[in-house]
Scaffold this motif. Sequence first.
Motif, PDB file in Angstrom:
ATOM      1  N   MET A 194       0.847  -1.182   0.000  1.00 50.21           N
ATOM      2  CA  MET A 194       0.000   0.000   0.000  1.00 50.21           C
ATOM      3  C   MET A 194       0.889   1.242   0.000  1.00 50.21           C
ATOM      4  O   MET A 194       1.838   1.332   0.758  1.00 50.21           O
ATOM      5  CB  MET A 194      -0.885  -0.017   1.252  1.00 50.21           C
ATOM      6  CG  MET A 194      -1.816   1.178   1.322  1.00 50.21           C
ATOM      7  SD  MET A 194      -2.876   1.207   2.771  1.00 50.21           S
ATOM      8  CE  MET A 194      -4.014  -0.063   2.353  1.00 50.21           C
ATOM      9  N   SER A 195       0.570   2.198  -0.879  1.00 54.80           N
ATOM     10  CA  SER A 195       1.392   3.410  -0.947  1.00 54.80           C
ATOM     11  C   SER A 195       0.977   4.386   0.147  1.00 54.80           C
ATOM     12  O   SER A 195      -0.118   4.319   0.701  1.00 54.80           O
ATOM     13  CB  SER A 195       1.256   4.069  -2.324  1.00 54.80           C
ATOM     14  OG  SER A 195      -0.019   4.622  -2.483  1.00 54.80           O
ATOM     15  N   ALA A 196       1.874   5.282   0.442  1.00 56.26           N
ATOM     16  CA  ALA A 196       1.631   6.289   1.473  1.00 56.26           C
ATOM     17  C   ALA A 196       0.561   7.271   1.013  1.00 56.26           C
ATOM     18  O   ALA A 196       0.402   7.535  -0.179  1.00 56.26           O
ATOM     19  CB  ALA A 196       2.933   7.026   1.760  1.00 56.26           C
TER      20      ALA A 196
ATOM     21  N   VAL B 238       3.277  14.158  -7.581  1.00 57.71           N
ATOM     22  CA  VAL B 238       3.280  14.222  -6.118  1.00 57.71           C
ATOM     23  C   VAL B 238       2.462  13.101  -5.482  1.00 57.71           C
ATOM     24  O   VAL B 238       2.532  12.889  -4.274  1.00 57.71           O
ATOM     25  CB  VAL B 238       2.819  15.604  -5.582  1.00 57.71           C
ATOM     26  CG1 VAL B 238       3.760  16.704  -6.046  1.00 57.71           C
ATOM     27  CG2 VAL B 238       1.382  15.912  -5.928  1.00 57.71           C
ATOM     28  N   ALA B 239       1.705  12.369  -6.289  1.00 57.19           N
ATOM     29  CA  ALA B 239       0.883  11.265  -5.782  1.00 57.19           C
ATOM     30  C   ALA B 239       1.758  10.170  -5.186  1.00 57.19           C
ATOM     31  O   ALA B 239       2.799   9.824  -5.734  1.00 57.19           O
ATOM     32  CB  ALA B 239       0.029  10.695  -6.910  1.00 57.19           C
ATOM     33  N   GLY B 240       1.334   9.648  -4.058  1.00 54.40           N
ATOM     34  CA  GLY B 240       2.021   8.515  -3.449  1.00 54.40           C
ATOM     35  C   GLY B 240       3.309   8.842  -2.726  1.00 54.40           C
ATOM     36  O   GLY B 240       4.017   7.939  -2.284  1.00 54.40           O
ATOM     37  N   THR B 241       3.638  10.130  -2.591  1.00 59.64           N
ATOM     38  CA  THR B 241       4.882  10.499  -1.906  1.00 59.64           C
ATOM     39  C   THR B 241       4.750  10.404  -0.392  1.00 59.64           C
ATOM     40  O   THR B 241       5.755  10.331   0.307  1.00 59.64           O
ATOM     41  CB  THR B 241       5.302  11.943  -2.258  1.00 59.64           C
ATOM     42  OG1 THR B 241       4.269  12.838  -1.822  1.00 59.64           O
ATOM     43  CG2 THR B 241       5.554  12.095  -3.751  1.00 59.64           C
TER      44      THR B 241
ATOM     45  N   PRO C  78      -5.246   3.860  -5.711  1.00 60.58           N
ATOM     46  CA  PRO C  78      -4.733   4.308  -6.997  1.00 60.58           C
ATOM     47  C   PRO C  78      -5.176   5.713  -7.404  1.00 60.58           C
ATOM     48  O   PRO C  78      -4.923   6.109  -8.539  1.00 60.58           O
ATOM     49  CB  PRO C  78      -5.340   3.294  -7.966  1.00 60.58           C
ATOM     50  CG  PRO C  78      -6.706   3.052  -7.387  1.00 60.58           C
ATOM     51  CD  PRO C  78      -6.512   3.122  -5.889  1.00 60.58           C
ATOM     52  N   ALA C  79      -5.862   6.478  -6.523  1.00 57.94           N
ATOM     53  CA  ALA C  79      -6.456   7.723  -7.020  1.00 57.94           C
ATOM     54  C   ALA C  79      -6.471   8.826  -5.973  1.00 57.94           C
ATOM     55  O   ALA C  79      -6.315   8.578  -4.783  1.00 57.94           O
ATOM     56  CB  ALA C  79      -7.887   7.459  -7.482  1.00 57.94           C
TER      57      ALA C  79
END
Length: 190
Positions: free
Chosen positions: A1-3, A128-131, A177-178
Amino acid sequence: MSAVTRLTLITHAITDAVQAARFPADEPLNPLGERSATKAGGLPGLEPGQVLCAPELRTAQTAKALGLTGTPEPALRDLDCGTWSGKSMDELPPEQLMGWLTDPAHRSHGGESLTDLLARVGTWLDTVAGTGDRIIAITHPGVVRAAVLYTLNSPAESFWRIDIPPLTATTLHHRSPAWTLRTTAHPLAP
């Protein structure tokens, strides 16, 4: 799972162009804008890990009044209105103004179309997504509209249906994812 990335987009305070319905140039806040931004003061409850700022003077002044120092981010710049910069809507030929308000690809002014703006903002949101960062970005109503449309996967024709007043905060969260719209156009000053 991403941040989870937390992004709060803050629109600059009012300028003479906003009050007069003119296409903006790189102008300062007007006295009302300065007072409103100063009155808003800090941003309680927001703990930025990163503060970004569109490159225009009005966004830097807003950031400073809010007690923030932002790193310039070119992707947050205002829509390039080309030869219309500084002009009021009344100064334009009606067919050009109507074209601009109804056709997102319209660019008779020689600047960016709304579809150009949407693509630019969407590309930046993807970077910047998922940073996992907490980001505050001081920018423009058009950039915020574009971010909301991108988040909701809405058509470009909906751009003018979103009201983003000066000195408001819009919050987006990204969890893979969004992006998700958390709040929109929350005023910073009473």
